[in-house]
Design an enzyme around this catalytic site. Sequence first.
Site, short mmCIF file in Angstrom:
data_model
loop_
_atom_site.label_atom_id
_atom_site.label_comp_id
_atom_site.label_asym_id
_atom_site.label_seq_id
_atom_site.Cartn_x
_atom_site.Cartn_y
_atom_site.Cartn_z
N GLU A 447 0.77 -1.25 -0.06
CA GLU A 447 -0.02 -0.16 0.07
C GLU A 447 0.83 1.24 -0.07
O GLU A 447 0.61 2.32 -0.71
CB GLU A 447 -0.87 0.02 1.18
CG GLU A 447 -2.22 -1.03 1.22
CD GLU A 447 -3.21 -0.66 0.01
OE1 GLU A 447 -3.04 0.61 -0.46
OE2 GLU A 447 -3.81 -1.58 -0.57
N CYS A 640 -14.20 1.46 -14.70
CA CYS A 640 -14.50 2.64 -14.49
C CYS A 640 -13.53 3.60 -14.65
O CYS A 640 -13.12 4.36 -13.55
CB CYS A 640 -15.53 2.61 -13.12
SG CYS A 640 -16.52 4.13 -12.87
N CYS A 647 -18.68 1.24 -19.49
CA CYS A 647 -19.84 1.02 -19.04
C CYS A 647 -20.41 -0.33 -19.57
O CYS A 647 -21.34 -0.90 -18.87
CB CYS A 647 -20.62 2.14 -19.19
SG CYS A 647 -20.01 3.86 -18.35
N CYS A 650 -19.64 -3.02 -17.65
CA CYS A 650 -19.61 -2.74 -16.35
C CYS A 650 -20.57 -3.95 -15.46
O CYS A 650 -21.63 -3.85 -15.53
CB CYS A 650 -19.70 -1.66 -15.81
SG CYS A 650 -19.95 -1.26 -14.13
N CYS A 656 -25.79 2.00 -11.51
CA CYS A 656 -25.06 3.50 -11.47
C CYS A 656 -25.98 4.52 -11.86
O CYS A 656 -26.51 4.45 -13.29
CB CYS A 656 -23.96 3.17 -12.65
SG CYS A 656 -22.99 4.66 -12.87
FE1 SF4 Z 1 -18.53 3.39 -13.93
FE2 SF4 Z 1 -21.35 3.29 -13.79
FE3 SF4 Z 1 -19.94 3.06 -16.20
FE4 SF4 Z 1 -19.98 1.01 -14.29
S1 SF4 Z 1 -21.54 1.95 -15.53
S2 SF4 Z 1 -18.16 1.85 -15.54
S3 SF4 Z 1 -19.87 2.32 -12.46
S4 SF4 Z 1 -19.85 4.92 -14.70
#
Ligand code: SF4
Length: 868
Positions: A447, A640, A647, A650, A656
């Site tokens: 870290e 993201c 997206c 995702c 989201c």
């Molecule tokens: Fe990010 Fe929302 Fe796109 Fe997923 S859907 S990548 S959380 S902006």
Amino acid sequence: MFTSKERDATGLVLSVLHKWDQGNKSARASMLQEFLTRNAGKTSMELELEFAQAGSLFLTRITAWMRLTLFSYMFGTYLELQLRALEVFLSAAGRYLMEFLEMGGVLTLLEVLGHSQITEKAKTLALHLLRIIANTGRKYKEIICESYGMVYVTACAEETQHTASVLLEALAHGNPRYQQQVYKGLVALLSCNCPKTQQLVLQTVRTVQVIVKTAHLSIVEPLLNLLRSLHLEVQYEAIELIKELQQTEVRPALLRALVTLLKPAREGVCKHKILQGATSLPPLKTSYQVFRMLAEEKQDISEELIHLGVIHHLLCAMGNLEHADTQRQASLALEHFVRSYPVVEEHVRTAMGPALFDCFMHNAELLYMSTDQVQADLLLANKVHILRAESARPSSYHFFNEPAEVSLFRSRLLRWYDQSKRDLPWRTVAMTETDANIRTYAVWVSEVMLQQTQVATVIDYYNKWMKASHLSCRWPTVQELAAASVEVIRSETESGKGPGLPPALTQQCLLFFWQDVNEMWAGLGYYSRGRRLHQGAQKVVVVMSELAGEMPRTTQGLLKWLPGVGRYTAGAVGSIALGLVTGAVDGNVTRVLCRLRAIGADCTSSLVTDLLWEICNLIVDPERPGQFNQALMELGALVCRPKSPLCARCPVQTHCHAYRKVILIQETDAKSPLSNPDSVQSPCVPDIEDCSGDSSCKMCLSEGWARDLGVQNYPRKPVRKAPRVERMVTCVLRCRMTEDEDEPQYLLIQRPSTGLLAGMWELPSILLEEDIPVKKHRALLSAEVQRIVGTSPDEDSFQYLGEVVHIFSHIHQTYVVYSASVGGSTERDREPQSRWVSASALQEAAVSTGVKKIMKLYYESTSKLQDT
Ligand code: SF4
Ligand code: ZN
């Protein structure tokens, strides 16, 4: 039966003792001189051999002579000699130390400190001997404290206070019965005048504060006085201590005193000098910075400060036309309160009037430049008094309210993580290592390395740090890291360079070790991290006896014991290595959560960070907290992403808000033939799924939705301040040590052990004030080289090579580069923190990228010269 050799040695000792007993003062002094020459640095065994097992007889005589010297007030130069001879015996330890104590040695040394006519040099030696005694164990620390040692130590004069502070630190560790007394002694030393000592005492108080756990009110006044220091290092340490004291019972008194610092000496003195005859000292610029830091860090501190009347004082300070810097700092501090608390905003708007308030909100930092006398009077006349402030609670739209949603979110995220995560060495250790201590250490190291550095870069450095190889010994456990400097000392000892651990050698070895760390760390940037790891390891293994070599097992413990560990690192290490159910909010998590919950307010404000932590602590999976946190970070790194988020791939797209907003806008556009797809700003963002709060919601985007940004509308950051612009004149100084030596050597200077590029090596450089003309560069460099190596080439022989620009995160640095040569007779005159290195050693040394760029310019210039 004695051997003939032993008989000879005994005879020799008896004759030495006889000579001593018969000799006058000067004869004894020359005997001590000879003793020092022959025996300095010897172990007790070697001394026993030298004295045929009768070293104690000599020690007794030296001690007795010293007492007689003190008794007869005949201090002269003999006292220093006596103390140095005693140092030989006490450093050798063994039974000599016990015998010295039995002879009342502690009292004798304290007596040295108590005499006003005794030289400061002798007193420094006495303090040093007391430290050797204190380091021997708890019993000896108690003996010093019981002998009223603290009274003598804290009454030391300016010249010896530095050594006194080092002794107090030694007395504080592992001395539970007297640690409070030691703490108070340190607080007394805070009032000293020497900046170096102030810095050291502040550092020591910070360490001791952790041990004593409570604080004393007497610390408030001297501590706040140190904020007035002109030395940035002192200011820094004072601010850090103030921050740490917020966890203790002195917090209310400290905050009250800080607010009092902002008050003008008497009401109205801040008026413009045309209207005001007398002037007063401005409130401290540093205190505003402290305010901002404290208020931005903790909501409850912000609220307490508001209650104490800070808003009134900040407005007054903004009207103080005589001190532009104070105006600027006050304005920035006030901006934080206004943006975080609606009630403050309301009061400040009323006090300023709408026009001034708009200017303030538009650019708080530069408002002072346009403030006129009428506005200043308005600010000075403010009667703002806020009894209670509560931060605006965000609407549920920006939170996770449904347990079912949280549970679905966890399972989707973790499933994706299990399938898509990158294999990283520290993740493997966290999953496979059964020893919690090793696990915690390994995750902590990773870290710290990952702070400000990308994963791909860290992997190699991490492996180098953690893996012992046949070529080099690295630091795979906290014990090995803590012992690293001791290892160096031991190898020095075995190679015959010196027995025992004399402090000068210890310091030197520590420097070697840090050099080693810095060299390994070179390329990772932010070099102080390597040192902090080492300091943390030493705390765990050596300094904090209560930890007994075990890494802390709670987030509070990690925060408290490990230097440089903040809320995020404690959360990450706690959850990943120890399975603690806690969130961890870093840059990636901030971005993901801001998009998921459409949080459009400044993501660096305390309002938003508090909310993000609240969300993270709520949604973290109690069964797999470490992997959940890593999954959220991994999502930020791989899907993201800051730019071009994926997206469509995702795993948590259905949760989201930002994504939903983008889709809704596209659908609205498709339905409405009148909409203009080329318009960048869209004021008519659909509100069907929007925040249920009214227009006063502090979490929504305040500057409207930018159509071309899509989900990248989140997170929003404040406009970055331009980096500070600095110019330095610097010199590549080369030298041939001997006539027949082909390879030239280059001079490097070590930077201070704190601050920017701490402990790294650099070329001789001087910061250029704005008004220094170019023709003075050579003279400045010549003086600097003279100071460092004791000689300097003519000013005219400094050859201008060009300029090199290097940008640090907050400094835009331009190096004006010259080169020059010196002869080979400089070695003995040089400053201790400097060294000559060959071109190849320079490349390997712990130097910054800036130095490498300068050397590149130098090599290019010299090769051009050779070509022509
Ligand atoms: Fe990010 Fe929302 Fe796109 Fe997923 S859907 S990548 S959380 S902006
Ligand atoms: Zn909102």
